[in-house]
Design a protein around this motif. Structure first.
Motif: not given
Ligand code: ADP
Length: 324
Positions: A15-19, A26-30, A47-56
């Protein structure tokens, strides 16, 4: 003989917590993703852009901190490792990114770039290894004397792959590694990646938004939507017999080459999801776009449903196998 998975991912969360003023978003990225992967296989993450692939991907290879859940590599936990253990792990897992140019130092010759990981990890016989590695990725040894700007996009990605191979890893994460390349070059790099897998018995995690790439490289696929795994199966099950409404949408949308599929410009969807999170619900993030949604989808993310030994989905709207 039972084959033990090389990689086991259980309930992984990032999760990313943004103030946001006084409020915290809270962004539940994964969000609670689980799967396992056998040695020598490729798991596609789509998954489409922003779905959390890179974060996973980054959470699994330990490029991110504060990961919840468990990741086992060859049966050993790699979550929260100390510095020394983490350095050792860096030999075993490598990453190839989309833009090789950004990750190659323009001032260094190719031989130095490939030698760098060998040097960091104090490997002997570096000269010999560098020659072997450049040949493995199909480039002539003369290229060792060149600089990154003297190479084409495809050649640079070969160098990115060469560097990833230098330490003989057991797992390689490809993060949109062929997405920026022209289709003909893309095909050559995909062939190389597959050839290397067979030759060196490598295991791959392959992030892509492009289903035609996925079909060429993946054995199995996980489909993720806003941090949640919605469907998992063999590549032909996912592309030819998708069952989750999100996977169906992905498969029916023909992506423009090189462009991420963006199926929704947010707006309405964003509002529903934010409301769900504020109310502490753990609903399905696909709710607002779903044609077979039910009221329970707002409150509770579905349990796993199995179509076969290999094919799983998570959806309240699909009531039983016969309806599919
Ligand atoms: P994808 O790879 O599928 O395009 P990401 O994993 O890059 O997706 O992002 C998933 C979500 O997490 C998005 O909403 C993105 O904005 C958020 N996110 C990714 N990295 C960060 C970060 N360092 N801080 C805050 N939010 C993030």
């Amino acid at each position: 003989m039972t084959v033990h998975p090389i990689l086991e991912v259980s309930d992984v969360k990032k999760y990313f917590v943004m103030k946001n003023g006084l409020k915290k978003d809270v962004i539940k990225a994964v969000d609670r993703i689980s799967f396992s992967l056998e040695a020598g296989k490729t798991l596609g993450i789509v998954g489409e852009s922003g779905s959390g692939k890179s974060t996973l991907g980054r959470a699994i290879v330990q490029l991110l901190h504060d990961i919840e859940g468990e990741v086992l590599l060859n049966g050993k936990s790699i979550i929260g490792l100390k510095r020394k253990e983490l350095q050792k792990l860096r030999e075993d897992i490598q990453v190839v990114f989309q833009d090789p140019y950004a990750s190659l130092d323009p001032k260094q010759k190719i031989k130095k770039i490939i030698a760098e990981p060998l040097k960091i990890h104090k490997k002997p016989d570096r000269e010999k290894s560098i020659h072997e590695i450049i040949e493995l990725v199909g480039l002539p040894v003369e290229f060792l004397e060149r600089y990154p700007h003297e190479l084409s996009g495809g050649q640079r990605q070969r160098i990115g792959i060469a560097r990833a191979l230098a330490l003989s890893p057991s797992l390689i994460l490809f993060d949109e590694a062929v997405s920026a390349l022209d289709v003909s070059v893309q095909a050559q790099i995909i062939n190389l990646i597959k050839k290397l897998q067979n030759q060196l018995k490598l295991t791959y995690l392959f992030i892509t938004h492009d289903l035609s790439v996925l079909r060429q490289v993946a054995d199995e696929v996980i489909v993720i939507y806003r941090g949640k795994l919605v469907e998992k199966g063999k590549v032909e099950e996912i592309i030819d017999q998708p069952v989750h409404p999100y996977t169906k949408l992905l498969v029916s949308a023909i992506p423009e080459i090189g462009k991420p599929i963006v199926l929704d410009e947010a707006g309405e969807e964003e509002k529903v999801i934010n409301q769900m999170f504020e109310e502490g619900e753990d609903g399905c993030p696909f709710y607002s776009r779903c044609e077979i949604r039910k009221s329970i989808c707002l409150k509770k993310f579905p349990e796993i449903s199995k179509l076969s030994e290999t094919h799983d989905y998570y959806c309240h709207g699909i009531s039983n196998k016969k309806e599919i």
